[in-house]
Design a protein around this motif. Structure first.
Motif, PDB file in Angstrom:
ATOM      1  N   LEU A 100      -5.277   1.363   7.566  1.00 47.76           N
ATOM      2  CA  LEU A 100      -5.498   2.809   7.607  1.00 47.76           C
ATOM      3  C   LEU A 100      -4.682   3.491   8.696  1.00 47.76           C
ATOM      4  CD1 LEU A 100      -9.360   3.012   7.132  1.00 47.76           C
ATOM      5  CD2 LEU A 100      -7.622   3.906   5.566  1.00 47.76           C
ATOM      6  N   THR A 101      -4.633   2.883   9.860  1.00 47.69           N
ATOM      7  CA  THR A 101      -4.022   3.556  11.005  1.00 47.69           C
ATOM      8  C   THR A 101      -2.527   3.331  11.129  1.00 47.69           C
ATOM      9  OG1 THR A 101      -4.602   1.721  12.459  1.00 47.69           O
ATOM     10  CG2 THR A 101      -6.166   3.542  12.325  1.00 47.69           C
TER      11      THR A 101
ATOM     12  N   VAL B 287      -0.196   2.094   8.522  1.00 53.35           N
ATOM     13  CA  VAL B 287       0.655   2.432   7.371  1.00 53.35           C
ATOM     14  C   VAL B 287      -0.004   3.389   6.386  1.00 53.35           C
ATOM     15  CG1 VAL B 287       2.018   0.328   7.468  1.00 53.35           C
ATOM     16  CG2 VAL B 287      -0.051   0.372   6.081  1.00 53.35           C
ATOM     17  N   ARG B 288      -1.187   3.897   6.711  1.00 53.01           N
ATOM     18  CA  ARG B 288      -1.915   4.787   5.803  1.00 53.01           C
ATOM     19  C   ARG B 288      -2.106   4.137   4.435  1.00 53.01           C
ATOM     20  NH1 ARG B 288      -3.702   7.457   9.767  1.00 53.01           N
ATOM     21  NH2 ARG B 288      -2.383   8.998  10.709  1.00 53.01           N
ATOM     22  N   GLY B 289      -2.421   2.849   4.468  1.00 51.92           N
ATOM     23  CA  GLY B 289      -2.638   2.087   3.245  1.00 51.92           C
ATOM     24  C   GLY B 289      -4.075   2.189   2.784  1.00 51.92           C
ATOM     25  N   ASN B 290      -4.440   3.333   2.223  1.00 53.48           N
ATOM     26  CA  ASN B 290      -5.832   3.550   1.820  1.00 53.48           C
ATOM     27  C   ASN B 290      -6.286   2.588   0.732  1.00 53.48           C
ATOM     28  OD1 ASN B 290      -5.782   5.621   3.653  1.00 53.48           O
ATOM     29  ND2 ASN B 290      -6.128   7.243   2.183  1.00 53.48           N
TER      30      ASN B 290
ATOM     31  N   THR C 196       2.619  -1.327  -0.026  1.00 54.74           N
ATOM     32  CA  THR C 196       2.738  -0.148   0.842  1.00 54.74           C
ATOM     33  C   THR C 196       3.940  -0.298   1.766  1.00 54.74           C
ATOM     34  OG1 THR C 196       0.352   0.202   0.767  1.00 54.74           O
ATOM     35  CG2 THR C 196       1.537   1.238   2.580  1.00 54.74           C
TER      36      THR C 196
ATOM     37  N   ARG D  59       7.960   1.783   1.744  1.00 60.32           N
ATOM     38  CA  ARG D  59       8.448   2.517   2.921  1.00 60.32           C
ATOM     39  C   ARG D  59       9.877   2.195   3.095  1.00 60.32           C
ATOM     40  NH1 ARG D  59       4.918   2.363   7.880  1.00 60.32           N
ATOM     41  NH2 ARG D  59       4.806   4.590   7.779  1.00 60.32           N
TER      42      ARG D  59
END
Length: 109
Positions: free
Chosen positions: A50-51, A53-56, A105, A109
């Motif tokens: 979450l923090t 790579v914003r991999g929800n 993810t 990128r």
């Protein structure tokens, strides 16, 4: 909200491990130890996903997998029928999917 659930997951994992180390008997000791270990690792992985790579999606899969994997073992340790062990691999599949989603993810990128 995923971060809150991941933090709760980590807390539950520590509680399960502590109970396994100090109060459980027989097979329950190993089930609590294994469930807590996997759930804790994946709670941390979810927070990092979450923090960093914003991999929800990865985080959600880690959290769900940790709860299904660990939860099925916790239920057996609490006296649920042994067939609950058949649920455990479904949690493992969710954890694997989380790692694959995290890799995807990074690849995007």
């Amino acid at each position: 909200m995923l971060g809150v659930i991941a933090a709760l997951s980590g807390a539950v994992a520590v509680i399960a491990g502590a109970f396994g180390a100090h109060a459980a008997k027989g097979d329950a000791v190993e089930w609590l130890k294994t469930g807590g270990h996997y759930q804790l690792i994946h709670a941390v992985a979810a927070i990092l996903a979450l923090t960093v790579v914003r991999g929800n999606l990865a985080a959600a899969l880690f959290i769900a997998g940790g709860w299904v994997f660990g939860g099925s073992l916790y239920l057996m340790a609490a006296g649920a029928p042994r067939w609950f062990g058949a649920i455990t691999p479904l949690g493992g599949l969710l954890l694997i999917a989380g790692w694959l989603a995290l890799g995807w993810t990074f690849l995007r990128r």
